[in-house]
Scaffold this active site. Structure first.
Site, mmCIF file in Angstrom:
data_model
loop_
_atom_site.group_PDB
_atom_site.id
_atom_site.type_symbol
_atom_site.label_atom_id
_atom_site.label_comp_id
_atom_site.label_asym_id
_atom_site.label_seq_id
_atom_site.Cartn_x
_atom_site.Cartn_y
_atom_site.Cartn_z
ATOM 1 C CE LYS A 1 -3.866 3.895 1.972
ATOM 2 N NZ LYS A 1 -5.116 3.394 2.563
ATOM 3 C CG ASP A 52 -10.642 -0.547 4.718
ATOM 4 O OD1 ASP A 52 -10.989 -1.002 5.817
ATOM 5 O OD2 ASP A 52 -9.510 -0.022 4.563
ATOM 6 C CE LYS A 80 -7.478 -1.920 6.569
ATOM 7 N NZ LYS A 80 -7.622 -0.450 6.568
ATOM 8 C CG ASP A 130 -7.603 2.533 0.359
ATOM 9 O OD1 ASP A 130 -8.742 3.049 0.437
ATOM 10 O OD2 ASP A 130 -7.065 1.944 1.318
ATOM 11 C CE LYS A 175 -4.655 0.101 0.235
ATOM 12 N NZ LYS A 175 -5.347 -0.645 1.303
ATOM 13 C CD GLU A 219 -8.763 -0.698 0.459
ATOM 14 O OE1 GLU A 219 -7.828 -1.048 -0.307
ATOM 15 O OE2 GLU A 219 -8.634 -0.690 1.681
ATOM 16 N N GLY A 279 -4.170 -4.026 6.077
ATOM 17 C CA GLY A 279 -3.202 -3.745 7.136
ATOM 18 C C GLY A 279 -3.445 -2.370 7.726
ATOM 19 C CB SER A 286 -0.892 -0.042 1.245
ATOM 20 O OG SER A 286 -1.609 1.158 1.367
HETATM 21 O O1 OSB Z 1 -7.139 2.039 4.321
HETATM 22 O O2 OSB Z 1 -6.065 0.252 4.166
HETATM 23 C C1 OSB Z 1 -6.177 1.376 4.644
HETATM 24 C C2 OSB Z 1 -3.123 2.214 6.804
HETATM 25 C C3 OSB Z 1 -3.724 2.931 7.812
HETATM 26 C C4 OSB Z 1 -5.074 3.157 7.770
HETATM 27 C C5 OSB Z 1 -5.835 2.657 6.711
HETATM 28 C C6 OSB Z 1 -5.239 1.933 5.686
HETATM 29 C C7 OSB Z 1 -3.863 1.734 5.728
HETATM 30 C C8 OSB Z 1 -3.114 1.053 4.691
HETATM 31 C C9 OSB Z 1 -1.772 0.478 5.079
HETATM 32 O O3 OSB Z 1 -3.469 0.995 3.534
HETATM 33 C C10 OSB Z 1 -1.629 -0.970 4.808
HETATM 34 C C11 OSB Z 1 -0.411 -1.521 5.470
HETATM 35 O O4 OSB Z 1 -0.439 -1.807 6.694
HETATM 36 O O5 OSB Z 1 0.601 -1.693 4.782
HETATM 37 MG MG MG Z 2 -8.319 0.942 2.962
#
Ligand code: OSB
Ligand code: MG
Length: 377
Positions: free
Chosen positions: A166, A242, A266, A192, A164, A217, A294, A138
């Protein structure tokens, strides 16, 4: 049978190697809440609360979780025998509404402590089947598109099986297209949005369809299912939820409403493993592939995610990066590693969470510690 004698709460600070920016905020230093659950036999196991430092992902934070654990959740279960870890979920839900991440930290700890007491792996007690799990990365929002393409290229070369990225309104098509051009059409790319769009952005979201994304996402609000259902009908790209799915019932609603085609599970977000496994099972029945998300966990939280991702309907690569992606040095031994082709080994041969926790380091890093003990009988 598990009966807790005490739970030790500790908060540690761990600096991320690089800041991680999502649509609603940036994280540089993680404040991580760790639990040490001690059985009446004196055997203990560690767990981690995945709540963030500020309420920009969900309403919980590590401070609210600490309070909920101390005031309501630990007192509801400590000193009580539980035949099976799946019995803990309902006891916690009777004790307090909400606070899923706080509940999950405790509930998941029961699963791992059970595994340890039985000399079994966590994946084993959960009903996992996979020897290895597929890892995706991510990538946070970067200061420039060039930097993002560089990070994505490094990730692809490191073997990650899904990349992925952001996104946020106005920070979407151009960076995603640059990565698509840089990595080619075979790369499995996802986006995401962390709940940063509304239906007013429909035109911009539809434009992403041309990029061949594996999924987008959580485009809309974190409590929404209805508008996601409307959006999915006018998007080619599969929506993955999510934030919007925080319980078994919400997963059922997502399925009935067709609010998305994929689910990120999660375990912290849904209140623990009992709910996570039930959602996994229900999605399998409905033909919805799931993957494990995660929350920038330390190696302790990661152990739980890896065990969960070993269940058979985890059919897409999870956000299961190895320790080096996040930390100069992790608090577990061995650190989590990934093979050159993006696989993480599930530690089937090791009882409990499958890694040793560096207790001296955790105690050195602890900014606050509180022990909650059962009343002597
Ligand atoms: O939306 O998946 C998410 C990290 C913090 C809060 C929300 C998200 C995330 C990540 C990180 O996408 C994923 C990771 O732990 O590598
Ligand atoms: Mg997410």
């Amino acid at each position: 049978m598990v009966e807790l004698r005490s739970v030790v709460l500790r908060e540690i600070d761990l600096s991320l190697r690089r800041p991680f920016r999502i649509s609603s905020g940036v994280t540089r230093e993680r404040r991580i809440l760790l639990l040490e659950l001690v059985d009446r036999s004196g055997i203990s196991e560690w767990s981690e609360c995945v709540a963030g430092e500020s309420p920009n992902y969900s309403p919980e934070t590590i401070d609210t979780a600490w309070l909920a654990l101390r005031l309501w959740l630990i007192p509801a279960v400590i000193g009580r025998p539980f035949e099976h870890p799946s019995d803990v979920d309902s006891a916690l839900n009777r004790a307090a509404r909400g606070h899923p991440m706080a509940k999950a930290a405790l509930e998941m700890g029961y699963w791992a402590l059970t595994a340890r007491l039985q000399g079994e792996s966590l994946a084993g007690v959960l009903g996992g089947t996979r020897a290895t799990v597929e890892a995706g990365i991510s990538l946070g929002i970067e200061e420039s598109t060039d930097r993002l393409v560089e990070e994505a290229t490094l990730a692809r070369d490191a073997g990650y099986r899904k990349i992925k990225i952001k996104i946020a309104p106005q920070l979407d098509h151009a960076p995603l297209r640059a990565v698509r051009e840089g990595l080619g059409n075979d790369a499995r790319l996802a986006a995401d949005a962390n709940a940063s769009y509304t239906l007013d952005d429909l035109r911009d979201l539809r434009k992403l369809d041309e990029l061949g994304l594996l999924m987008i996402e959580q485009p809309l609000d974190g409590r929404d299912l209805l508008r996601h259902s409307v959006l999915q009908k006018s998007l080619e790209t599969p929506i993955c939820l999510d934030e919007s799915v925080d319980s078994v019932d919400r997963a059922e609603d997502m399925i009935v409403l067709s609010s998305g085609k994929i689910l990120n599970i999660k375990p912290g977000r849904v209140g623990g493993f009992t709910a996570a496994v039930a959602i996994h099972d229900r999605c399998r029945e409905a033909g919805i592939p799931v993957w494990c998300g995660g929350m920038l966990e330390s190696g302790i939280g990661r152990a739980y995610n890896i065990a969960l991702a070993s269940l058979d309907n985890f059919r897409l690569p999870g956000d299961l990066s190895p320790s080096r992606r996040y930390w100069e040095s992790d608090i577990v031994d061995p650190e989590w590693t990934m093979s050159a082709d993006g696989l993480v080994d599930v530690p089937w041969a090791i009882p409990g969470i499958g890694v040793r926790v560096d207790r001296e380091r955790v105690e050195r890093l602890a900014r606050r510690t509180e022990e909650i003990a059962a009343r002597p009988t």
